[in-house]
Design an enzyme around this catalytic site. Structure first.
Site, PDB file in Angstrom:
ATOM      1  NE  ARG A 116       0.807   5.612  -6.217  1.00  0.00           N
ATOM      2  CZ  ARG A 116       1.188   6.557  -7.079  1.00  0.00           C
ATOM      3  NH1 ARG A 116       0.841   6.490  -8.331  1.00  0.00           N
ATOM      4  NH2 ARG A 116       1.931   7.556  -6.665  1.00  0.00           N
TER       5      ARG A 116
ATOM      6  NE  ARG B 109       5.833   8.375 -10.135  1.00  0.00           N
ATOM      7  CZ  ARG B 109       5.558   9.040  -9.027  1.00  0.00           C
ATOM      8  NH1 ARG B 109       5.840  10.317  -8.934  1.00  0.00           N
ATOM      9  NH2 ARG B 109       5.011   8.426  -8.004  1.00  0.00           N
TER      10      ARG B 109
ATOM     11  NE  ARG C  84       2.956   8.811   0.354  1.00  0.00           N
ATOM     12  CZ  ARG C  84       3.574   9.255  -0.735  1.00  0.00           C
ATOM     13  NH1 ARG C  84       4.527  10.155  -0.622  1.00  0.00           N
ATOM     14  NH2 ARG C  84       3.243   8.810  -1.900  1.00  0.00           N
TER      15      ARG C  84
ATOM     16  CE  LYS D 198       2.424  14.423  -1.959  1.00  0.00           C
ATOM     17  NZ  LYS D 198       1.564  13.551  -2.734  1.00  0.00           N
TER      18      LYS D 198
ATOM     19  NE  ARG E 257       2.735  11.184 -11.477  1.00  0.00           N
ATOM     20  CZ  ARG E 257       2.684  11.439 -10.168  1.00  0.00           C
ATOM     21  NH1 ARG E 257       2.808  12.667  -9.723  1.00  0.00           N
ATOM     22  NH2 ARG E 257       2.506  10.466  -9.304  1.00  0.00           N
TER      23      ARG E 257
HETATM   24  P1  AMP Z   1       5.534   9.770  -4.362  1.00  0.00           P
HETATM   25  O1  AMP Z   1       6.451  10.147  -5.460  1.00  0.00           O
HETATM   26  O2  AMP Z   1       5.574  10.722  -3.203  1.00  0.00           O
HETATM   27  O3  AMP Z   1       4.124   9.503  -4.839  1.00  0.00           O
HETATM   28  O4  AMP Z   1       6.064   8.358  -3.777  1.00  0.00           O
HETATM   29  C1  AMP Z   1       6.156   7.217  -4.586  1.00  0.00           C
HETATM   30  C2  AMP Z   1       6.133   5.964  -3.719  1.00  0.00           C
HETATM   31  O5  AMP Z   1       7.247   5.984  -2.808  1.00  0.00           O
HETATM   32  C3  AMP Z   1       4.919   5.822  -2.820  1.00  0.00           C
HETATM   33  O6  AMP Z   1       3.820   5.232  -3.503  1.00  0.00           O
HETATM   34  C4  AMP Z   1       5.453   4.908  -1.718  1.00  0.00           C
HETATM   35  O7  AMP Z   1       5.555   3.570  -2.159  1.00  0.00           O
HETATM   36  C5  AMP Z   1       6.875   5.449  -1.546  1.00  0.00           C
HETATM   37  N1  AMP Z   1       6.933   6.529  -0.539  1.00  0.00           N
HETATM   38  C6  AMP Z   1       7.219   7.849  -0.742  1.00  0.00           C
HETATM   39  N2  AMP Z   1       7.171   8.535   0.406  1.00  0.00           N
HETATM   40  C7  AMP Z   1       6.844   7.639   1.374  1.00  0.00           C
HETATM   41  C8  AMP Z   1       6.623   7.740   2.777  1.00  0.00           C
HETATM   42  N3  AMP Z   1       6.728   8.916   3.431  1.00  0.00           N
HETATM   43  N4  AMP Z   1       6.307   6.604   3.436  1.00  0.00           N
HETATM   44  C9  AMP Z   1       6.206   5.414   2.824  1.00  0.00           C
HETATM   45  N5  AMP Z   1       6.381   5.243   1.494  1.00  0.00           N
HETATM   46  C10 AMP Z   1       6.706   6.354   0.776  1.00  0.00           C
END
Ligand code: AMP
Length: 192
Positions: free
Chosen positions: A144, A132, A87, A14, A126
């Site tokens: 996850r 990360r 999400r 994404k 990654r």
């Molecule tokens: P990402 O980089 O999009 O994978 O986001 C990393 C982490 O941020 C996720 O595993 C969640 O803990 C948090 N996060 C990101 N976007 C959201 C969202 N829309 N709702 C809730 N938690 C989020």
């Protein structure tokens, strides 16, 4: 200018695809993961609240996310790409209430489909490259994915019923996917 949402599990590509399209169209990519990581890094109260959820691979509470995204959408009424939001169903419903108030609407929702085994190996890679903290062990990655299936995957039928969902095979070279996305947005392609 386009207004797009990217769905898809962590590691589905994404962020990569959203970045390429945002650069092409010169519109902001609003990545809630990036926004949260910046808050954590700056050790703000919001970041301190979010960190434990993120490290555990759980979702940060909806109210925090909705407030954060609302401000960004208001500032960028010309067009945007949402990467990682919504999400959960409550986040999607909040967005459906907010957008008409700002005279905006969603044009396309793109779901990048990638098999679990490909996701696990991408995320392990990654972790090595970017370090990360939430791309931890295989068990954390699988957690996850479970969170994705339980809380985020219900958005697929939700957007399908609103006729704006596009299913895209994300298990292909980055440029192939990019070209498909460009043509589907340019043609206003019929969702499927
Ligand atoms: P990402 O980089 O999009 O994978 O986001 C990393 C982490 O941020 C996720 O595993 C969640 O803990 C948090 N996060 C990101 N976007 C959201 C969202 N829309 N709702 C809730 N938690 C989020």
């Amino acid at each position: 200018m386009p207004r797009l949402i990217f769905l898809g599990p962590p590691g589905s590509g994404k962020g990569t695809q959203a970045t390429k399209l945002a650069e092409l169209w010169n519109i902001p990519k609003i990545s809630t993961g990036d926004l949260l990581r910046a808050e954590v890094k700056a050790e703000t109260p919001l970041g301190q609240q979010a960190k434990s959820y993120m490290d555990a691979g759980d979702l940060v509470p909806d109210e925090i996310l909705i407030g954060m995204v609302k401000d960004r959408l208001e500032d960028n009424s010309e067009g945007w790409i949402l990467d990682g939001f919504p999400r959960t169903l409550p986040q999607a419903q909040a967005l459906d209430e907010l957008l008409p108030q700002m005279d905006q609407h969603i044009e396309h929702v793109i779901n990048l489909e990638v098999p679990d085994e490909v996701i696990v190996s991408r995320l392990m890679e990654r972790k090595e490259q970017q370090g990360r903290s939430d791309d931890g062990s295989e068990a954390q990655i699988r957690h996850r994915l479970d969170v994705y299936r339980e809380l985020t995957a219900p958005l697929i039928p939700y957007y399908k019923s609103k006729q704006c969902l596009n299913q895209v095979n994300g298990d292909r070279p980055v440029d192939h996917i990019h070209h498909e996305l460009r043509s589907l947005v340019n043609n206003g392609s019929a969702p499927h």
